[in-house]
Design an enzyme around this catalytic site. Structure first.
Site, short mmCIF file in Angstrom:
data_model
loop_
_atom_site.label_atom_id
_atom_site.label_comp_id
_atom_site.label_asym_id
_atom_site.label_seq_id
_atom_site.Cartn_x
_atom_site.Cartn_y
_atom_site.Cartn_z
N THR A 175 -29.59 28.72 -4.04
CA THR A 175 -28.95 27.41 -3.95
C THR A 175 -29.92 26.26 -4.17
OG1 THR A 175 -27.88 25.89 -2.37
CG2 THR A 175 -29.27 27.57 -1.43
N TYR A 213 -29.50 26.95 6.49
CA TYR A 213 -28.86 27.62 5.35
C TYR A 213 -29.84 27.73 4.18
CZ TYR A 213 -26.14 28.12 1.09
OH TYR A 213 -25.70 28.53 -0.14
N1 UFG Z 1 -17.74 14.81 0.74
C1 UFG Z 1 -16.85 13.85 1.20
N2 UFG Z 1 -15.71 14.28 1.83
C2 UFG Z 1 -15.42 15.61 2.01
C3 UFG Z 1 -16.32 16.57 1.54
C4 UFG Z 1 -17.48 16.14 0.90
O1 UFG Z 1 -17.08 12.67 1.05
O2 UFG Z 1 -14.36 15.91 2.60
C5 UFG Z 1 -18.97 14.36 0.04
C6 UFG Z 1 -20.23 14.86 0.75
O3 UFG Z 1 -20.59 13.95 1.76
C7 UFG Z 1 -21.20 14.92 -0.40
C8 UFG Z 1 -20.33 15.34 -1.61
O4 UFG Z 1 -19.00 14.99 -1.22
O5 UFG Z 1 -21.73 13.67 -0.66
C9 UFG Z 1 -20.39 16.81 -1.92
O6 UFG Z 1 -20.15 17.55 -0.73
P1 UFG Z 1 -19.78 19.12 -0.72
O7 UFG Z 1 -19.57 19.49 0.72
O8 UFG Z 1 -18.69 19.40 -1.67
O9 UFG Z 1 -21.09 19.81 -1.29
P2 UFG Z 1 -22.62 19.72 -0.79
O10 UFG Z 1 -23.35 18.95 -1.84
O11 UFG Z 1 -22.76 19.26 0.58
O12 UFG Z 1 -23.02 21.26 -0.71
C10 UFG Z 1 -23.01 22.16 -1.80
C11 UFG Z 1 -22.71 23.56 -1.30
C12 UFG Z 1 -23.79 24.04 -0.36
C13 UFG Z 1 -25.12 23.92 -1.02
C14 UFG Z 1 -25.34 22.54 -1.55
C15 UFG Z 1 -26.58 22.53 -2.37
O13 UFG Z 1 -21.49 23.58 -0.63
O14 UFG Z 1 -23.55 25.39 -0.04
O15 UFG Z 1 -24.25 22.14 -2.40
O16 UFG Z 1 -26.82 21.31 -2.88
F1 UFG Z 1 -26.08 24.17 -0.12
#
Ligand code: UFG
Length: 335
Positions: free
Chosen positions: A123, A147
Site C-alpha cells: 500500500t 496498518y
Molecule cells: N473521505 C471523506 N468522506 C468519507 C470517506 C472519505 O471525506 O466518507 C475523504 C478522506 O478524508 C480522504 C479521501 O476521502 O481525504 C479518501 O479517503 P478513503 O477512505 O477513500 O481512502 P484513504 O486515502 O484514506 O485510504 C486508502 C485505503 C487505505 C490505504 C490508503 C493508502 O483505503 O487502505 O488509501 O493511501 F492505506
C-alpha cells in the site's frame, strides 16, 4: 496456465483479481476466513471458471498447511489482511497478529510446499507523510499508522525470505482503489464502508446517511485532500503482469500502482453528482485524523518493467461503482 492460490479472494480487490485470473485461463483456489469477504462473492466467482474455496484463517498454521497438501499451486497472490487505517490505530494487536503473523504462516506453508512465488498487496500507506509528490518507489517508507507498518514489515520479511530461501515476491503498492467489475459481477462491499466513492454513492439511496466530507482546509487547490484513484480492473491486470514477471524468472521487486494524477475530494464528489444525475447533500466535517493532504503515485516503474498501464478514468470507475452499488442495494434488500 496453472493454479493460483488467492488469499482474501472473497474481498473487494481479491475478487476482481480472481475474475482476471479466470479470464486468462488460470485455475484458482480462494482461501478466505470470510471475516470481511463474502460467501456470496465466492459463489458468483465460481460461475466464471474453476474456483475451489477453502474457508480458513491464516492465523491457524494448520489451515493453510492443509490447503497446500490438498492443492498443488504454482504461485500465491496474497490479499488477505485487515485494511482500515483508523481501526489499526485503535486496535494495533488485531493488525499485527492478522497481517504480520498471518503472512508469516502463509510463507512457512509456502516454503514447506515448495511454492516460491508471491504477489503481495502492499500500500501507499507504507510511505507515510509524503516528502514529495508524485511518490516514486525510492520515496522513504515511514508509515504513520499500524496498518502501514504491518505492510512494510511484510515487505521486509519478503526481502529476507528471498535472500535466505529464494522466495520471490512482487509487492504492489496500491494507491486509492476505485470502481467495480465492468460487467457488474462483483464490486466493493465493506461493512462498515469507510471509503470515499462508495460512501458518496450510498448517500444517494433511500435510508443512506448524508455524505460527510472530512476537511476542507487542507493546503490543496480546493482545500480537500488529493488522492490518486486507480481503477480496480486496471489493478487486477497488474497482478497478472506481476505473475508473468515472476514466471519469467523476474527478481523480487515492488511497484506503485496509481495513475500519476490526483483528484480532490470535491472533484470526486462532483464527478459522482454527474454520474448519478443527483444533487447530493453533504455535511462538511472536521478533518479525519491521519489523512495526509496529498497522495499521488509515480507509476513509471510499473509501466517500464511490467508493461502495465492505468487505462480507465475516474469517471469510468464511478460509473461502474454506481452500477454495482445499485445491485448491492437490491441484493441486500432481498437477502
Ligand atoms: N473521505 C471523506 N468522506 C468519507 C470517506 C472519505 O471525506 O466518507 C475523504 C478522506 O478524508 C480522504 C479521501 O476521502 O481525504 C479518501 O479517503 P478513503 O477512505 O477513500 O481512502 P484513504 O486515502 O484514506 O485510504 C486508502 C485505503 C487505505 C490505504 C490508503 C493508502 O483505503 O487502505 O488509501 O493511501 F492505506
Amino acid at each position: 496456465m496453472g493454479k493460483i492460490l488467492v488469499t482474501g479472494g472473497a474481498g473487494y480487490i481479491g475478487s476482481h483479481c480472481v475474475l482476471a485470473l479466470l479470464e486468462n485461463g488460470y485455475e484458482v483456489v480462494i482461501f478466505d476466513n470470510l471475516s470481511t469477504g463474502h460467501i456470496e462473492t465466492v459463489e458468483k466467482l465460481k460461475k466464471y471458471g474453476h474456483v475451489d474455496f477453502v474457508k480458513g484463517d491464516l492465523q491457524n498454521l494448520s489451515d493453510i498447511k492443509s490447503l497446500f497438501n490438498l492443492y498443488k499451486t504454482d504461485a500465491v497472490i496474497h490479499f488477505a489482511a485487515f485494511s482500515q487505517v483508523g481501526e489499526s490505530v485503535k486496535n494495533p494487536q488485531k493488525y499485527y497478529m492478522n497481517n504480520v503473523c498471518g503472512t508469516l504462516n502463509l510463507l512457512s506453508a509456502m516454503l514447506e510446499a515448495g511454492v516460491k512465488k508471491i504477489v503481495f498487496s502492499s500500500t501507499a500507506a507504507t510511505y507515510g507523510e509524503p516528502e514529495y509528490i508524485p511518490i516514486d518507489e525510492k520515496h522513504p517508507q515511514n508509515p504513520i499508522n499500524p496498518y502501514g507498518q504491518t505492510k512494510l514489515m511484510i515487505e521486509k520479511i519478503m526481502d529476507d525470505y528471498d535472500k535466505a530461501y529464494g522466495l520471490k515476491s512482487v509487492r504492489l503498492r496500491y494507491f486509492n482503489v476505485a470502481g467495480a467489475d465492468s460487467q457488474g459481477r462483483v464490486g466493493e462491499w465493506h461493512e462498515p464502508e469507510t471509503h470515499l466513492i462508495p460512501n458518496i454513492l450510498k448517500s444517494t439511496f433511500s435510508g443512506g446517511q448524508t455524505f460527510k466530507m472530512f476537511g476542507t482546509d487542507y493546503d490543496t487547490k480546493d482545500g480537500t485532500c488529493v488522492r490518486d484513484y486507480i481503477n480496480v480492473e486496471d489493478l487486477a491486470q497488474a497482478h497478472l503482469l506481476a505473475l508473468d514477471y515472476l514466471n519469467k524468472g523476474g527478481e523480487t521487486n515492488y511497484f506503485n500502482l496509481g495513475t500519476n494524477d490526483g483528484n480532490t475530494v470535491k472533484e470526486v464528489f462532483s464527478a459522482c453528482e454527474k454520474v448519478t444525475g443527483q444533487n447530493i447533500p453533504v455535511d462538511i466535517c472536521p478533518r479525519r485524523e491521519g489523512d495526509p493532504a496529498s497522495l499521488v503515485a509515480d507509476n513509471t516503474k510499473a509501466k517500464s518493467v511490467l508493461g502495465w498501464k492505468a487505462q480507465n478514468s475516474l469517471e469510468y470507475s464511478i460509473e461502474k461503482a454506481y452500477v454495482w452499488e445499485k445491485t448491492l442495494q437490491k441484493e441486500l434488500i432481498n437477502a
